[in-house]
Scaffold this active site. Sequence first.
Site, PDB file in Angstrom:
ATOM      1  N   GLU A  46       0.817  -1.219   0.000  1.00  0.00           N
ATOM      2  CA  GLU A  46       0.000   0.000   0.000  1.00  0.00           C
ATOM      3  C   GLU A  46       0.848   1.265   0.000  1.00  0.00           C
ATOM      4  O   GLU A  46       1.185   1.801   1.069  1.00  0.00           O
ATOM      5  CB  GLU A  46      -0.925   0.022   1.225  1.00  0.00           C
ATOM      6  CG  GLU A  46      -2.056  -0.969   1.147  1.00  0.00           C
ATOM      7  CD  GLU A  46      -3.040  -0.849   2.315  1.00  0.00           C
ATOM      8  OE1 GLU A  46      -2.812  -0.035   3.235  1.00  0.00           O
ATOM      9  OE2 GLU A  46      -4.037  -1.585   2.300  1.00  0.00           O
ATOM     10  N   GLU A  54      -6.240  -7.216  -0.509  1.00  0.00           N
ATOM     11  CA  GLU A  54      -6.465  -7.095   0.936  1.00  0.00           C
ATOM     12  C   GLU A  54      -7.829  -6.463   1.171  1.00  0.00           C
ATOM     13  O   GLU A  54      -8.190  -5.488   0.505  1.00  0.00           O
ATOM     14  CB  GLU A  54      -5.374  -6.233   1.579  1.00  0.00           C
ATOM     15  CG  GLU A  54      -5.370  -6.324   3.103  1.00  0.00           C
ATOM     16  CD  GLU A  54      -4.290  -5.433   3.712  1.00  0.00           C
ATOM     17  OE1 GLU A  54      -3.091  -5.705   3.516  1.00  0.00           O
ATOM     18  OE2 GLU A  54      -4.679  -4.457   4.377  1.00  0.00           O
TER      19      GLU A  54
HETATM   20  C1  IDC Z   1      -2.679  -3.469  10.594  1.00  0.00           C
HETATM   21  C2  IDC Z   1      -2.893  -4.608  11.542  1.00  0.00           C
HETATM   22  C3  IDC Z   1      -2.540  -4.168  12.942  1.00  0.00           C
HETATM   23  C4  IDC Z   1      -1.126  -3.653  12.958  1.00  0.00           C
HETATM   24  C5  IDC Z   1      -0.974  -2.551  11.935  1.00  0.00           C
HETATM   25  C6  IDC Z   1       0.454  -2.062  11.841  1.00  0.00           C
HETATM   26  O1  IDC Z   1      -4.221  -5.041  11.452  1.00  0.00           O
HETATM   27  O2  IDC Z   1      -2.666  -5.251  13.844  1.00  0.00           O
HETATM   28  O3  IDC Z   1      -0.828  -3.157  14.241  1.00  0.00           O
HETATM   29  O4  IDC Z   1      -1.368  -3.005  10.650  1.00  0.00           O
HETATM   30  O5  IDC Z   1       0.518  -0.877  11.143  1.00  0.00           O
HETATM   31  C7  IDC Z   1      -3.918  -1.984   5.905  1.00  0.00           C
HETATM   32  C8  IDC Z   1      -2.573  -2.592   5.914  1.00  0.00           C
HETATM   33  C9  IDC Z   1      -2.447  -3.565   7.043  1.00  0.00           C
HETATM   34  C10 IDC Z   1      -3.111  -3.043   8.294  1.00  0.00           C
HETATM   35  C11 IDC Z   1      -4.609  -2.966   8.012  1.00  0.00           C
HETATM   36  C12 IDC Z   1      -5.430  -2.469   9.198  1.00  0.00           C
HETATM   37  O6  IDC Z   1      -2.228  -3.189   4.693  1.00  0.00           O
HETATM   38  O7  IDC Z   1      -1.076  -3.780   7.274  1.00  0.00           O
HETATM   39  O8  IDC Z   1      -2.895  -3.979   9.304  1.00  0.00           O
HETATM   40  N1  IDC Z   1      -4.827  -2.103   6.874  1.00  0.00           N
HETATM   41  O9  IDC Z   1      -5.012  -1.199   9.580  1.00  0.00           O
HETATM   42  N2  IDC Z   1      -4.411  -1.205   4.965  1.00  0.00           N
HETATM   43  C13 IDC Z   1      -5.620  -0.777   5.333  1.00  0.00           C
HETATM   44  C14 IDC Z   1      -5.910  -1.341   6.558  1.00  0.00           C
END
Ligand code: IDC
Length: 546
Positions: A382, A470
């Site tokens: 992303e 995702e």
């Molecule tokens: C989130 C995880 C969370 C972690 C965080 C770290 O759910 O547990 O602490 O990242 O930054 C994304 C990302 C994905 C994110 C997720 C939710 O690709 O890594 O995971 N998210 O925030 N894009 C949109 C949402």
Amino acid sequence: MDDNKQKNTNKILIGVIAVFAVVIIGLLIALFKPGKEENNDSTDEAVTEDVITDAKAGDTDAQAENENDQDSDKDTEEDASEELLCYAGITGTNSWENNGKYSGQLDISITNKTDSDIKNWSVKIDIGKNTTLDSFWNCNTSVDNGILTLEPVEYNGVVSANQTLKDIGIIVTASSESDFKNIKNATLYVDGNKYELTKETEEEVAAEAEKTTAEEEETTTEEETTTESDDNSQKKNDDNGKTPFEVHGKISVKGTDIVDENGDKFQLKGPSTHGIAWFPDYVSYDTFKTFRDDWGANMIRIAMYTHENGGYSNGGDKNYLKGLVDEGVNAATDLGMYVIVDWHILQEQNPQVYKDDAIDFFSEMSEKYKDYDNVIFEICNEPNGNASWNDVKSYAEEVIPVIRTNCPDTIIIVGTPTWSQDVDIAANDPITGYDNIMYAAHFYASTHKEAIRNKVTTAIGKGLPVFISECSICDASGNGSIDYNEADAWFELIDEYNLSYAVWNISNKNETSSLISSSCNKTSGWTDDELSETGKWFKNKIKNDN
Ligand code: IDC
């Protein structure tokens, strides 16, 4: 005479009373003898043990106290032979030489064999003064004088009754291999006190041992059954009793669709791991098999963070992480599933930041998996912040040719700006000169709604192949509430355009997007009750959405 008689009577009375008193005192002593006390208080035990340790160390007060109390001594000997009910465990999973020093990963678990939850836990590990802590996950840490203390993070502060808390890990670097190997004891503390709860009586120990043996026997039988059914289930998850890969073979992109080796439209669907460094235990054959056989998934996405949590390019242990990717790719391959290797950029925002590492990584991965027709590469999860499509495109134009040297037609997914939402922008200026390139659109249904769906339909309308690599049904933080209406609207779109999708995330972290309930520590074979609300919803979706 009368006087004498009276004196004799008094003597007899006194005698009787004395005998009576002796008997009563005897009875009282017998009743309250320390040896008969029940050892059900962990603090008492810890104290007793401390006394012994102190006595051994030559503390005369403690020794005197101890010598005067044979029974207590005996108790302690018995305690030492009793099995602990609650304890911290430590296992080395991987170690390697590191510039003349020695590094390794240690996994920590906390076992609670009682019927009550453990709260306010901490774990102390003597790592030695010359050992450094490089990274850690699922815990907070502090080091004082060679003693490492692990404390819970917000979602694992409770070790539920009769459960083992896992997925806590550290990576340390010691001066020598023997220093590293010496790190083998982890001690459990509760409320700041050493916690060494043992069984109350020998009978209970015996009963428990009997139960364990019975359970072991049961597990062995189960294992035998699993192995047997494994052989059969290698062929499962398709009407023909074949694996997804056996049925669909090598896939490619045709127009905006993925097609299988017969040229038929095909949809990949399955879960994404959480960051593999955070939750390595779910990168396993059994975990993926459960998704294949119980959920109907034909694909797994392996998310390797590049920045967060000691990410690959941010101090992470590259060999260890590549080892985990390899475990995941091989597990998926053995199961006949498709597998995405995801270079999970996020906090660094722009894929250009770690481009050199990405090139090395994909050069190695594409060489290693060049004969694996089930592997897909996702080169930048992303892009966000100021990362423009130009930045992403020029990054992709450097990484794609590296992959193409080894894998001439493997599907490659390219992320798009604004957390992989701007597929419409990419559609105006797609990457040219290569086949089998797809573009990532991600959604979290409580946050991303109609406007982002419009971007997807616009991009597809312009001929851009989109992959939902995702998604979840909660908000963009990965937490918050579920929006079922928006989730349904997204799946109408997914169905209409035959979009492939990966669901965030395989873990039991206490956040809405985790598919496994936070109270469940199993890494495979979950019942529906052991899934989160999101997990139940997606299981139903993946299973019934054909
Ligand atoms: C989130 C995880 C969370 C972690 C965080 C770290 O759910 O547990 O602490 O990242 O930054 C994304 C990302 C994905 C994110 C997720 C939710 O690709 O890594 O995971 N998210 O925030 N894009 C949109 C949402």
